[in-house]
Design a protein around this motif. Structure first.
Motif: not given
Length: 216
Positions: A148-150, A41-45, A113-118, A104-106
């Motif tokens: 990403f919360t404080m 599945s695609d993920l949202w950030v 994998p690559d996007s999350m590590l960066a 929100a970016f899909r």
């Protein structure tokens, strides 16, 4: 000397308190955060600061989105990206209370994998945030987004700065990604362009521009 040059009463942590995380830590944190992902599945950030105007990852779709329970604030000493351990700037965190509108970016499943590590290397060099899955409310419906919360227990967390203290820190900060002033103003401009109001940030940018007229 401008009006925002005095010493900042909320002193940053000692330079030796900065603890950088390595790739192994980042990978472990990513695995924990994505433990329920089916790898198809695609993920949202969710972006609320510089991710709005400089996401640095490919995405299939972007939507204006709102989360509840957190608000955008310059509440984290930046000792790498927009400052140094000796002279930190400030960056945005999502602090408790209120709500926050951002984007929100899909991201496509195959690029996760690559996007999350960066993304972890950029957002979590010292693990000052807590990655969470929150409901992102968009015009096209609610999507679960990585946010990403404080981390309020982090030694870089700095709540309750006055306007003068905030502006003084922003004016002084300069790190590997450049001046803290540029970071704050570019975020404000990106929010304005997207039609996202932020009264607190508007007040800060006006004070920055008053302190340095060339910024107007």
């Amino acid at each position: 000397m401008n009006a925002f040059s005095p010493q900042i009463p909320h002193q940053p942590p000692h330079p030796d308190a900065l603890q950088l995380r390595d790739d192994a830590w980042h990978q472990a944190s990513i695995r924990e955060t994505l433990q329920h992902w089916d790898k198809r599945s695609d993920l949202w950030v969710f972006g609320y600061g510089s991710l709005i105007w400089r996401p640095e990852f490919n995405f299939l779709e972007a939507r204006q989105a709102r989360i509840h329970g957190y608000h955008r604030a310059l509440c984290l000493w930046s000792r790498i990206n927009r400052g140094t351990p000796q002279q930190p700037g400030l960056v945005f965190g999502l602090d408790l209370g209120g709500s926050c509108t951002g984007r929100a970016f899909r991201i496509a499943a195959e690029q996760i994998p690559d996007s999350m590590l960066a993304l972890w290397k950029r957002e979590m060099p010292s693990a000052s945030y807590i990655p969470r899955w929150l409901s992102c409310h968009t015009d096209a419906g609610v999507v679960p987004g990585l946010v990403f919360t404080m981390d309020r227990q982090d030694n870089g967390y700095v709540p309750g700065l006055s306007l003068e203290q905030t502006v003084a820190a922003v004016l002084r900060g300069h790190g590997r990604y450049g001046a803290c002033t540029d970071y704050v103003l570019q975020t404000a401009h990106a929010l304005d362009a997207a039609g996202i109001p932020d009264r607190r940030l508007k007040t800060i940018t006006q004070a920055l521009q008053a302190s340095i007229p060339s910024l107007v």
